[in-house]
Design an enzyme around this catalytic site. Structure first.
Site, PDB file in Angstrom:
ATOM      1  N   SER A  82       0.628  -1.395   0.024  1.00 34.13           N
ATOM      2  CA  SER A  82       0.087   0.427  -0.541  1.00 34.13           C
ATOM      3  C   SER A  82       1.033   1.187  -0.028  1.00 34.13           C
ATOM      4  O   SER A  82       2.333   0.999   0.359  1.00 34.13           O
ATOM      5  CB  SER A  82      -1.454  -0.056   0.945  1.00 34.13           C
ATOM      6  OG  SER A  82      -1.434   0.977   1.620  1.00 34.13           O
ATOM      7  N   TYR A 139      -1.608  -1.344  11.141  1.00 31.38           N
ATOM      8  CA  TYR A 139      -2.269  -1.428   9.432  1.00 31.38           C
ATOM      9  C   TYR A 139      -0.948  -1.563   8.694  1.00 31.38           C
ATOM     10  O   TYR A 139      -0.099  -2.186   8.109  1.00 31.38           O
ATOM     11  CB  TYR A 139      -3.454  -0.879   9.393  1.00 31.38           C
ATOM     12  CG  TYR A 139      -3.430  -1.025   7.522  1.00 31.38           C
ATOM     13  CD1 TYR A 139      -3.861  -2.324   7.210  1.00 31.38           C
ATOM     14  CD2 TYR A 139      -2.917  -0.331   7.003  1.00 31.38           C
ATOM     15  CE1 TYR A 139      -4.132  -2.542   5.280  1.00 31.38           C
ATOM     16  CE2 TYR A 139      -3.648  -0.078   4.889  1.00 31.38           C
ATOM     17  CZ  TYR A 139      -3.542  -1.774   5.098  1.00 31.38           C
ATOM     18  OH  TYR A 139      -3.397  -1.863   3.738  1.00 31.38           O
ATOM     19  N   LYS A 155       1.739  -3.445   6.757  1.00 31.30           N
ATOM     20  CA  LYS A 155       2.254  -3.529   5.603  1.00 31.30           C
ATOM     21  C   LYS A 155       3.938  -3.884   4.893  1.00 31.30           C
ATOM     22  O   LYS A 155       4.437  -4.608   5.040  1.00 31.30           O
ATOM     23  CB  LYS A 155       1.083  -2.832   4.686  1.00 31.30           C
ATOM     24  CG  LYS A 155       0.136  -2.709   4.239  1.00 31.30           C
ATOM     25  CD  LYS A 155      -0.189  -4.062   3.167  1.00 31.30           C
ATOM     26  CE  LYS A 155      -1.740  -4.221   3.591  1.00 31.30           C
ATOM     27  NZ  LYS A 155      -1.748  -5.892   3.008  1.00 31.30           N
TER      28      LYS A 155
HETATM   29  P1  NAD Z   1     -10.421  -7.056   1.104  1.00 32.93           P
HETATM   30  O1  NAD Z   1     -11.454  -6.640   2.008  1.00 32.93           O
HETATM   31  O2  NAD Z   1     -12.281  -6.999  -0.044  1.00 32.93           O
HETATM   32  O3  NAD Z   1     -10.187  -8.702   0.470  1.00 32.93           O
HETATM   33  C1  NAD Z   1      -9.484  -9.073   1.027  1.00 32.93           C
HETATM   34  C2  NAD Z   1      -9.795 -10.837   1.189  1.00 32.93           C
HETATM   35  O4  NAD Z   1      -8.664 -11.087   2.014  1.00 32.93           O
HETATM   36  C3  NAD Z   1     -11.361 -10.290   1.978  1.00 32.93           C
HETATM   37  O5  NAD Z   1     -11.895 -11.405   1.427  1.00 32.93           O
HETATM   38  C4  NAD Z   1     -10.657 -11.895   2.799  1.00 32.93           C
HETATM   39  O6  NAD Z   1     -12.074 -12.307   3.362  1.00 32.93           O
HETATM   40  C5  NAD Z   1     -10.096 -12.398   2.686  1.00 32.93           C
HETATM   41  N1  NAD Z   1      -9.178 -12.851   4.412  1.00 32.93           N
HETATM   42  C6  NAD Z   1      -8.144 -11.810   5.518  1.00 32.93           C
HETATM   43  N2  NAD Z   1      -7.632 -12.984   6.393  1.00 32.93           N
HETATM   44  C7  NAD Z   1      -7.428 -14.104   6.040  1.00 32.93           C
HETATM   45  C8  NAD Z   1      -6.984 -14.969   6.316  1.00 32.93           C
HETATM   46  N3  NAD Z   1      -6.352 -14.730   7.052  1.00 32.93           N
HETATM   47  N4  NAD Z   1      -6.726 -16.035   5.229  1.00 32.93           N
HETATM   48  C9  NAD Z   1      -7.461 -16.285   4.078  1.00 32.93           C
HETATM   49  N5  NAD Z   1      -8.501 -14.661   3.815  1.00 32.93           N
HETATM   50  C10 NAD Z   1      -8.066 -14.025   4.641  1.00 32.93           C
HETATM   51  O7  NAD Z   1     -10.152  -5.702   0.659  1.00 32.93           O
HETATM   52  P2  NAD Z   1      -9.233  -5.792  -0.969  1.00 32.93           P
HETATM   53  O8  NAD Z   1     -10.062  -4.028  -0.475  1.00 32.93           O
HETATM   54  O9  NAD Z   1      -9.511  -6.706  -1.694  1.00 32.93           O
HETATM   55  O10 NAD Z   1      -8.255  -5.388  -0.468  1.00 32.93           O
HETATM   56  C11 NAD Z   1      -6.656  -6.767  -0.896  1.00 32.93           C
HETATM   57  C12 NAD Z   1      -5.000  -5.870  -0.277  1.00 32.93           C
HETATM   58  O11 NAD Z   1      -5.111  -5.220  -0.865  1.00 32.93           O
HETATM   59  C13 NAD Z   1      -5.240  -6.515   1.686  1.00 32.93           C
HETATM   60  O12 NAD Z   1      -4.655  -6.674   1.819  1.00 32.93           O
HETATM   61  C14 NAD Z   1      -4.829  -4.796   1.504  1.00 32.93           C
HETATM   62  O13 NAD Z   1      -4.766  -4.367   2.720  1.00 32.93           O
HETATM   63  C15 NAD Z   1      -4.683  -4.324   0.588  1.00 32.93           C
HETATM   64  N6  NAD Z   1      -5.307  -2.489   0.333  1.00 32.93           N
HETATM   65  C16 NAD Z   1      -5.975  -2.710  -0.012  1.00 32.93           C
HETATM   66  C17 NAD Z   1      -6.299  -0.992  -0.467  1.00 32.93           C
HETATM   67  C18 NAD Z   1      -7.531  -0.448  -0.502  1.00 32.93           C
HETATM   68  O14 NAD Z   1      -8.363   0.950  -0.185  1.00 32.93           O
HETATM   69  N7  NAD Z   1      -9.025  -1.115  -0.674  1.00 32.93           N
HETATM   70  C19 NAD Z   1      -5.253  -0.462  -0.284  1.00 32.93           C
HETATM   71  C20 NAD Z   1      -3.995  -0.781  -0.444  1.00 32.93           C
HETATM   72  C21 NAD Z   1      -3.872  -2.212   0.086  1.00 32.93           C
HETATM   73  C1  UD1 Z   2      -6.828   5.155   3.890  1.00 38.63           C
HETATM   74  C2  UD1 Z   2      -5.869   4.653   4.888  1.00 38.63           C
HETATM   75  C3  UD1 Z   2      -5.141   3.792   4.532  1.00 38.63           C
HETATM   76  C4  UD1 Z   2      -5.220   1.926   4.183  1.00 38.63           C
HETATM   77  C5  UD1 Z   2      -6.132   3.526   2.685  1.00 38.63           C
HETATM   78  C6  UD1 Z   2      -7.300   2.632   1.769  1.00 38.63           C
HETATM   79  C7  UD1 Z   2      -5.890   6.142   7.009  1.00 38.63           C
HETATM   80  C8  UD1 Z   2      -5.548   7.109   7.823  1.00 38.63           C
HETATM   81  N1  UD1 Z   2      -5.615   5.718   5.798  1.00 38.63           N
HETATM   82  O1  UD1 Z   2      -6.599   5.830   3.005  1.00 38.63           O
HETATM   83  O2  UD1 Z   2      -3.904   3.460   5.582  1.00 38.63           O
HETATM   84  O3  UD1 Z   2      -4.107   2.236   2.313  1.00 38.63           O
HETATM   85  O4  UD1 Z   2      -7.300   4.204   3.461  1.00 38.63           O
HETATM   86  O5  UD1 Z   2      -8.117   1.701   2.917  1.00 38.63           O
HETATM   87  O6  UD1 Z   2      -6.848   5.316   6.707  1.00 38.63           O
HETATM   88  N2  UD1 Z   2     -12.943  11.325   3.405  1.00 38.63           N
HETATM   89  C9  UD1 Z   2     -12.854  12.255   3.920  1.00 38.63           C
HETATM   90  N3  UD1 Z   2     -14.429  12.202   4.533  1.00 38.63           N
HETATM   91  C10 UD1 Z   2     -14.723  10.574   4.839  1.00 38.63           C
HETATM   92  C11 UD1 Z   2     -13.759   9.315   4.448  1.00 38.63           C
HETATM   93  C12 UD1 Z   2     -12.514  10.335   3.874  1.00 38.63           C
HETATM   94  O7  UD1 Z   2     -13.228  13.395   4.362  1.00 38.63           O
HETATM   95  O8  UD1 Z   2     -15.640  10.750   5.636  1.00 38.63           O
HETATM   96  C13 UD1 Z   2     -11.234  11.897   3.196  1.00 38.63           C
HETATM   97  C14 UD1 Z   2      -9.733  11.731   3.967  1.00 38.63           C
HETATM   98  O9  UD1 Z   2      -9.831  12.443   4.464  1.00 38.63           O
HETATM   99  C15 UD1 Z   2      -8.833  11.669   2.811  1.00 38.63           C
HETATM  100  C16 UD1 Z   2      -9.565  11.269   1.560  1.00 38.63           C
HETATM  101  O10 UD1 Z   2     -11.109  11.503   1.605  1.00 38.63           O
HETATM  102  O11 UD1 Z   2      -8.427  13.229   2.657  1.00 38.63           O
HETATM  103  C17 UD1 Z   2      -9.747   9.774   1.555  1.00 38.63           C
HETATM  104  O12 UD1 Z   2      -9.642   8.934   2.206  1.00 38.63           O
HETATM  105  P1  UD1 Z   2      -9.733   7.164   2.576  1.00 38.63           P
HETATM  106  O13 UD1 Z   2     -11.107   6.806   1.601  1.00 38.63           O
HETATM  107  O14 UD1 Z   2      -9.509   7.177   3.642  1.00 38.63           O
HETATM  108  O15 UD1 Z   2      -8.125   6.744   1.792  1.00 38.63           O
HETATM  109  P2  UD1 Z   2      -7.016   7.225   2.461  1.00 38.63           P
HETATM  110  O16 UD1 Z   2      -6.888   8.472   4.261  1.00 38.63           O
HETATM  111  O17 UD1 Z   2      -5.660   7.779   1.728  1.00 38.63           O
END
Ligand code: NAD
Ligand code: UD1
Length: 357
Positions: free
Chosen positions: A126, A150, A154
């Site tokens: 991330s 979190y 990572k």
């Molecule tokens: P998500 O929660 O939708 O998907 C994660 C999946 O992993 C889920 O289906 C969950 O059931 C499964 N899971 C969790 N723990 C597990 C375990 N111990 N064993 C087997 N399965 C397990 O999340 P996502 O948004 O699809 O994210 C996928 C990956 O990307 C995650 O590792 C997350 O941290 C990373 N990531 C997500 C974002 C984002 O904004 N969505 C941003 C940066 C990184």
């Molecule tokens: C957040 C997490 C980041 C994670 C990412 C994806 C924090 C501090 N960071 O990122 O670690 O990888 O989500 O899961 O939580 N905002 C509003 N109102 C809301 C929600 C968000 O104003 O109700 C604003 C936030 O202040 C930010 C922007 O929208 O400026 C994006 O927020 P968000 O979607 O939560 O993502 P990140 O903060 O970038």
């Protein structure tokens, strides 16, 4: 059929979209997920979108016996490792749960991969590993630091992968550092399905637009940005999914090249080791700009109020996507308007997410 890939967390938001992209690119997939943050329905919908059943194993990555079974039943080229917990606030309240799931879980997976000599991994990292960046756009050599469990989980996994690459040169480890994934599949069949009130911006906006939530709170309007609100690099989840295919394709062609070098000279085959790559668009969009774009696409009023900054938030964050372009030949294609349109379609077609009741 190309190579077989184990997709941990493949039932989740990014994983489900990536399964479709992998299938379309000719990869065979096995999905492994404990459904802790997803549902079987997502897997069913992916199966119906690709027109064939998904090889699905319900299991936890910490269950090494089950993992061994899956590795002995299949000959994998590699693993895309999405499985993990991702809510920042929850990680602050339950750090042990996050370290156990995200760090111990990854160690368990890597141990089984090593046992079966499957040493190709694409890992969901991330942009959070960059903390509060000093320089924008953020490239892969920027300093890393995290302030919440979190993010720390990572970063710890990244360190483990770096150590692993040093200890044994046959590993190929690609952490993809995602910026802000949003949007949904254009069919409206799969998308992001937050359990509770969304923490992230895009799902919150779409739930306000559809009338499930009354008003968006914008966290801060006094940041040093274009309009005072936070700036992020939003990337369409289907572009992100293609980034995973590009990473695997790159790895395959790299390894083929190495094999032919080895065959034609005395040089030893070399691996790529630890290769972090940003997946972002390279463009920042402010919170207000996203609200305006969503309102236009959905033709809905999106009421909002400014409230104080959210703890731990940074002002601006956007990627340098040059490494992905140069190495993987990958670039994000879809616009903010596409991201809003596809989120809106998913929201309207599935007001209760995958919960069909
Ligand atoms: P998500 O929660 O939708 O998907 C994660 C999946 O992993 C889920 O289906 C969950 O059931 C499964 N899971 C969790 N723990 C597990 C375990 N111990 N064993 C087997 N399965 C397990 O999340 P996502 O948004 O699809 O994210 C996928 C990956 O990307 C995650 O590792 C997350 O941290 C990373 N990531 C997500 C974002 C984002 O904004 N969505 C941003 C940066 C990184
Ligand atoms: C957040 C997490 C980041 C994670 C990412 C994806 C924090 C501090 N960071 O990122 O670690 O990888 O989500 O899961 O939580 N905002 C509003 N109102 C809301 C929600 C968000 O104003 O109700 C604003 C936030 O202040 C930010 C922007 O929208 O400026 C994006 O927020 P968000 O979607 O939560 O993502 P990140 O903060 O970038």
């Amino acid at each position: 059929m190309k190579n077989k890939i184990l997709v941990t967390g493949g039932a989740g938001y990014i994983g489900s979209h990536t399964c479709i992209a992998l299938h379309q690119a000719g990869y065979e997939i096995v999905v492994y997920d404990n459904l802790s943050n997803s549902s079987r329905e997502a897997v069913n919908r992916v199966a119906s979108l690709i027109g064939q059943p998904i090889d699905f194993v319900e299991g936890d990555i910490r269950d090494t016996d089950l993992l061994r079974q899956v590795f002995s039943d299949n000959q994998f080229f590699g693993v895309i490792h999405f499985a993990g917990l991702k809510a920042v606030g929850e990680s602050v309240a339950k750090p042990l749960m996050y370290y156990n799931n995200n760090v111990s879980g990854t160690i368990s997976l890597l141990e089984v991969m090593a046992e079966y000599d499957v040493k190709n991994l694409v890992f969901s990292s991330s942009a959070t590993v960059y903390g509060d960046p000093e320089v924008l756009p953020i490239d892969e050599s920027s300093p890393r630091s995290c302030t919440n469990p979190y993010g720390q989980s990572k970063l710890t996994v990244e360190h483990i992968l770096e150590d692993l690459a040093v200890s044994d040169e046959s590993w190929n480890l690609i952490p993809l550092r995602y910026f802000n994934p949003v949007g949904a599949h254009p069919s409206g069949q799969i998308g992001e399905d937050p359990n509770d009130i969304p923490n992230n911006l895009m799902p919150y906006i779409s739930q306000v637009a559809v009338g499930k939530l009354s008003k968006l709170s914008i966290f801060g309007n006094d940041y040093p940005t274009i309009d005072g609100t936070g700036v992020r690099d939003f990337i369409h989840v289907t572009d992100l999914a293609q980034g995973h295919v590009a990473a695997l394709d790159y790895l395959l062609s790299y390894l083929e090249q190495q094999t032919s070098i080895e065959e034609h000279s005395s040089n030893k085959k070399s691996s790529i080791g630890f290769l972090p790559i940003n997946l972002g668009t390279g463009t920042g969009t402010s919170v207000l700009e996203l609200v305006t774009a969503f309102s236009k696409v959905s033709e809905q009023d999106i009421p909002y109020q400014f409230v104080s900054r959210r703890a731990g938030d940074i002002a601006s964050c956007y990627a340098s996507a040059d490494k992905a372009r140069d190495l993987l030949n990958w670039q994000a294609k879809l616009s903010i308007s596409d991201m809003c349109q596809d989120t809106w379609r998913w929201q309207k077609m599935n007001p209760n997410g995958y919960n069909l009741a």
